[in-house]
Design a protein around this motif. Sequence first.
Motif, PDB file in Angstrom:
ATOM      1  N   GLY A 130     -37.662 -22.632 -12.933  1.00 14.45           N
ATOM      2  CA  GLY A 130     -37.283 -21.243 -12.776  1.00 14.45           C
ATOM      3  C   GLY A 130     -35.957 -20.989 -13.469  1.00 14.45           C
ATOM      4  N   TYR A 131     -35.685 -19.727 -13.830  1.00 21.69           N
ATOM      5  CA  TYR A 131     -34.533 -19.438 -14.661  1.00 21.69           C
ATOM      6  C   TYR A 131     -33.749 -18.251 -14.138  1.00 21.69           C
ATOM      7  CZ  TYR A 131     -37.660 -22.080 -17.689  1.00 21.69           C
ATOM      8  OH  TYR A 131     -38.509 -23.022 -18.178  1.00 21.69           O
ATOM      9  N   GLN A 132     -32.450 -18.297 -14.360  1.00 17.74           N
ATOM     10  CA  GLN A 132     -31.565 -17.165 -14.137  1.00 17.74           C
ATOM     11  C   GLN A 132     -30.810 -16.913 -15.438  1.00 17.74           C
ATOM     12  OE1 GLN A 132     -29.044 -18.243 -10.858  1.00 17.74           O
ATOM     13  NE2 GLN A 132     -30.718 -18.387  -9.393  1.00 17.74           N
TER      14      GLN A 132
ATOM     15  N   VAL B  24     -37.014 -26.438  -9.723  1.00 12.49           N
ATOM     16  CA  VAL B  24     -35.859 -26.679 -10.580  1.00 12.49           C
ATOM     17  C   VAL B  24     -35.388 -25.328 -11.095  1.00 12.49           C
ATOM     18  CG1 VAL B  24     -35.014 -27.737 -12.700  1.00 12.49           C
ATOM     19  CG2 VAL B  24     -36.622 -28.982 -11.244  1.00 12.49           C
ATOM     20  N   THR B  25     -34.126 -24.996 -10.828  1.00 11.40           N
ATOM     21  CA  THR B  25     -33.586 -23.703 -11.238  1.00 11.40           C
ATOM     22  C   THR B  25     -32.478 -23.910 -12.256  1.00 11.40           C
ATOM     23  OG1 THR B  25     -34.079 -22.748  -9.064  1.00 11.40           O
ATOM     24  CG2 THR B  25     -32.517 -21.560 -10.458  1.00 11.40           C
ATOM     25  N   VAL B  26     -32.594 -23.230 -13.380  1.00 10.69           N
ATOM     26  CA  VAL B  26     -31.578 -23.272 -14.434  1.00 10.69           C
ATOM     27  C   VAL B  26     -30.874 -21.924 -14.479  1.00 10.69           C
ATOM     28  CG1 VAL B  26     -31.133 -23.583 -16.894  1.00 10.69           C
ATOM     29  CG2 VAL B  26     -32.933 -24.918 -15.769  1.00 10.69           C
ATOM     30  N   ASN B  27     -29.552 -21.953 -14.317  1.00 10.67           N
ATOM     31  CA  ASN B  27     -28.750 -20.736 -14.379  1.00 10.67           C
ATOM     32  C   ASN B  27     -28.033 -20.706 -15.724  1.00 10.67           C
ATOM     33  OD1 ASN B  27     -27.066 -18.561 -14.106  1.00 10.67           O
ATOM     34  ND2 ASN B  27     -26.143 -19.204 -12.172  1.00 10.67           N
ATOM     35  N   ALA B  28     -28.588 -19.966 -16.674  1.00  9.54           N
ATOM     36  CA  ALA B  28     -28.038 -19.946 -18.032  1.00  9.54           C
ATOM     37  C   ALA B  28     -26.706 -19.219 -18.111  1.00  9.54           C
ATOM     38  CB  ALA B  28     -29.040 -19.302 -18.982  1.00  9.54           C
ATOM     39  N   ARG B  29     -26.309 -18.506 -17.037  1.00  6.48           N
ATOM     40  CA  ARG B  29     -25.011 -17.835 -17.031  1.00  6.48           C
ATOM     41  C   ARG B  29     -23.911 -18.720 -16.456  1.00  6.48           C
ATOM     42  NH1 ARG B  29     -28.049 -13.008 -15.358  1.00  6.48           N
ATOM     43  NH2 ARG B  29     -28.222 -11.629 -17.170  1.00  6.48           N
TER      44      ARG B  29
ATOM     45  N   VAL C 105     -29.639 -32.851 -26.102  1.00 10.01           N
ATOM     46  CA  VAL C 105     -28.519 -31.993 -26.512  1.00 10.01           C
ATOM     47  C   VAL C 105     -28.072 -32.329 -27.928  1.00 10.01           C
ATOM     48  CG1 VAL C 105     -27.619 -31.436 -24.228  1.00 10.01           C
ATOM     49  CG2 VAL C 105     -26.885 -33.554 -25.346  1.00 10.01           C
ATOM     50  N   ARG C 106     -27.607 -31.291 -28.617  1.00 11.36           N
ATOM     51  CA  ARG C 106     -27.097 -31.422 -29.973  1.00 11.36           C
ATOM     52  C   ARG C 106     -25.713 -30.792 -30.027  1.00 11.36           C
ATOM     53  NH1 ARG C 106     -32.594 -28.711 -32.450  1.00 11.36           N
ATOM     54  NH2 ARG C 106     -34.055 -30.367 -31.831  1.00 11.36           N
ATOM     55  N   PRO C 107     -24.872 -31.219 -30.962  1.00 10.38           N
ATOM     56  CA  PRO C 107     -23.548 -30.599 -31.068  1.00 10.38           C
ATOM     57  C   PRO C 107     -23.648 -29.080 -31.191  1.00 10.38           C
ATOM     58  CG  PRO C 107     -23.651 -32.570 -32.417  1.00 10.38           C
ATOM     59  CD  PRO C 107     -25.046 -32.336 -31.910  1.00 10.38           C
ATOM     60  N   GLY C 108     -22.835 -28.393 -30.406  1.00 14.40           N
ATOM     61  CA  GLY C 108     -22.857 -26.940 -30.400  1.00 14.40           C
ATOM     62  C   GLY C 108     -23.659 -26.340 -29.274  1.00 14.40           C
ATOM     63  N   ASP C 109     -24.576 -27.112 -28.666  1.00 14.82           N
ATOM     64  CA  ASP C 109     -25.261 -26.637 -27.469  1.00 14.82           C
ATOM     65  C   ASP C 109     -24.242 -26.490 -26.340  1.00 14.82           C
ATOM     66  OD1 ASP C 109     -27.549 -26.950 -28.966  1.00 14.82           O
ATOM     67  OD2 ASP C 109     -28.374 -28.605 -27.777  1.00 14.82           O
ATOM     68  N   GLN C 110     -24.572 -25.674 -25.340  1.00 14.68           N
ATOM     69  CA  GLN C 110     -23.705 -25.564 -24.173  1.00 14.68           C
ATOM     70  C   GLN C 110     -24.481 -25.963 -22.924  1.00 14.68           C
ATOM     71  OE1 GLN C 110     -22.229 -21.665 -23.064  1.00 14.68           O
ATOM     72  NE2 GLN C 110     -20.565 -22.524 -21.857  1.00 14.68           N
ATOM     73  N   PHE C 111     -23.933 -26.933 -22.190  1.00 19.11           N
ATOM     74  CA  PHE C 111     -24.530 -27.276 -20.910  1.00 19.11           C
ATOM     75  C   PHE C 111     -24.462 -26.075 -19.972  1.00 19.11           C
ATOM     76  CE2 PHE C 111     -23.564 -31.587 -22.385  1.00 19.11           C
ATOM     77  CZ  PHE C 111     -24.698 -32.284 -21.972  1.00 19.11           C
ATOM     78  N   VAL C 112     -25.508 -25.896 -19.177  1.00 17.62           N
ATOM     79  CA  VAL C 112     -25.517 -24.877 -18.137  1.00 17.62           C
ATOM     80  C   VAL C 112     -25.996 -25.531 -16.842  1.00 17.62           C
ATOM     81  CG1 VAL C 112     -25.842 -22.920 -19.688  1.00 17.62           C
ATOM     82  CG2 VAL C 112     -27.848 -24.113 -18.769  1.00 17.62           C
ATOM     83  N   LYS C 113     -25.744 -24.867 -15.738  1.00 16.46           N
ATOM     84  CA  LYS C 113     -26.002 -25.446 -14.427  1.00 16.46           C
ATOM     85  C   LYS C 113     -27.500 -25.507 -14.132  1.00 16.46           C
ATOM     86  CE  LYS C 113     -24.669 -24.885  -9.555  1.00 16.46           C
ATOM     87  NZ  LYS C 113     -23.897 -24.032  -8.610  1.00 16.46           N
ATOM     88  N   ALA C 114     -27.939 -26.627 -13.584  1.00 14.56           N
ATOM     89  CA  ALA C 114     -29.321 -26.802 -13.149  1.00 14.56           C
ATOM     90  C   ALA C 114     -29.332 -27.473 -11.786  1.00 14.56           C
ATOM     91  CB  ALA C 114     -30.113 -27.635 -14.158  1.00 14.56           C
ATOM     92  N   THR C 115     -30.197 -26.999 -10.898  1.00  9.62           N
ATOM     93  CA  THR C 115     -30.301 -27.558  -9.552  1.00  9.62           C
ATOM     94  C   THR C 115     -31.762 -27.851  -9.233  1.00  9.62           C
ATOM     95  OG1 THR C 115     -30.430 -25.336  -8.592  1.00  9.62           O
ATOM     96  CG2 THR C 115     -28.251 -26.347  -8.720  1.00  9.62           C
TER      97      THR C 115
END
Length: 670
Positions: free
Chosen positions: A424-426, A37-42, A378-388
């Motif tokens: 894993g993270y980016q 599982v890869t999370v791309n925080a950008r 998730v909570r208000p103000g969080d930002q979704f980011v891409k995950a695959t």
Amino acid sequence: MPKILLRAASVLLLTPLLAPTAAHADPPAPVPVTVPVTVNARAGLAVVPETGIGANHAIWDTTLGAGDTADLLKDAGVQLVRYPGGSYSDIYHWETHTAPGGYVAPNTDFDTFMAGARRTGAVPMITANYGTGTAEEAAGWVEYANVTKGYGVKYWEIGNENYGNGRYGTPWEADNRADKSPAEYARQVVAYADAMKAVDPTIKIGAVLTTPGEWPDAITASGDAGPWNQVVLTNAAAKIDFVILHWYPGATNRTDRIADMLQLAKEQVARYTGRSDIGIAMTEFNTGSSANGATTQPGAVAAADSYAQLLAGGVFSVDWWNVHNGIGAVSQVAGHTDYGDFGLLSSAGCTSDGTVCEPAFNTPFAPYFALQMMSRFVRPGDQFVKATTGDPSVVAHAARRPNGDLAVMLLNTSHDTAHTVSLGYQGFTPSAAAPTGWLHTNGATALSTTPSTTLAPLSMTTFVVKTASNPAGLPGRPGQPVVSAVTGTTATVTWPAATAGSRPISKYEVHNQAGGQLGETPGTTLNLTNLVPNTRYVVNVITRDAGGGTSRPSVALTFTTGNPAPGGCKVTFTDASNWGNGYVGSLDITNLGDPIDGWTLTFTWPRTWQTLGSGWNGTWTQTGQTVTVTNADFNKTVATGATINIGYVGNYSGPNIYPTGFKLNGRVCG
């Protein structure tokens, strides 16, 4: 009304042909493969709104304002409640608390609803009566709610599913007006908005749209200037603040349709209103049926996936149908009794023959825990980011907290297989602290706080991963980017400037979520070049300061490039007619090169739910998603500059993305 959904679980049965002998030992069991599982925080998506997790109340439910019901909704994290309930909205008169032709339960008046909403801590959304009401009646409701009582109700819908008034077939929605056209609905939306905002100019007005890919979207009725959405948006553009979609996925959960559904809705709003500030609310939604987990875990897992996708796509509220609904067709799903109930909570009803009864009143059904998991994720103000993920049966969603932490929700959609995952993270560095989180498994009656990287079948898991650092003084994220001047290979992206941190801003970078940076600039506009024709791009803008520090990503911008510039050929496509799950496509092929003696045209369906029905003026075939048409005898020869016409019937069962990328004798046409 909710539609029936069906989901099939496959089981592999192995029958040995011969009994094993002592000389032949059984082969070792295969080692389970870890799913990456890869999370791309950008790769930023939407920011979580204050009203994202919603639910519907209805005036036939005597407990819509009850304390125990309100408390259960609060514990589920419900942030918005809608009233007075689906199609009843178009027969309900708030002042007399009556709904001629329908049942109104005691203790369901507007003030009782508001008391329950306040106890839940949820924002109210009110559906004004369009079908049998008037603009003056709606304005009176606004005055009572916000002037007399001071409730401050912000969101007001004009009607429920008003395209269901018989304009496109059998009616289910009340509409007393002689003119049932989308143009009349738009005129009335304008009148309602004017009357209601004259009382309270701070309210937000919502107009009803058909959901892309769902009947009767794309149908043009006799005498109309276009389909419902085109006419409504064009004529009510100046008066609306948000648009309304409803989604009952049908034969399968079809969560793979959500991205296209939202993108088409956004494109329609932008095209027909010229505005970028109109929100989208999914005010009715449900994933279940007695065959596919209305009250059991498959429906819950699909609900969590759908809520996350819709909110990550920018919908400001997703409202489950319903809080209490009632028993339906009873079946066994994933090892548990499914009551065919579209509510979050048990109504304690029984089948007509009394042989099966639901559990005690207000017992949460499995989808309740999907909402509860979403509110922890998730909570208000969080930002979704891409995950695959590396396995289609494992679904991942992720969001970045304002404090830098990362929340990851993992859904195992498999009915019978556990999966172990590795994270894993980016663009994110986790701390050494152990993640915390929540878990819900098939049949569980509560969330637990013991998440595991081994995902049980039909489970929902959320991890909260602490960040190794969250330095102060970084620049703010850029504002929502917009696109203009899109061609086959170029586009212009513009965004509002970010706020500087402790160091000056040096530049902005535009990143492609599919990988790579598309360009950078010290300003707030960038002309993109060398793009690929007929390609959907999802991009983010990131601020970089003079010390190399970077911001969180902007909200994502999605756009699709067009055909390449005309070369040796040009294809002009027209949707000649549409009936909601199929259409007639007309193709004009123009030869811009040397004379042609024999030709083959090919294109690929953009989505798997699109198929070829029939075709004419050529021989048509489909292999996989590729459609091939070869010339007929009478149009084999095409002179330079000449145009021939061919056509087909295209069938679809989801958002209908039109084909592009036509090739004539192997050459890409403009």
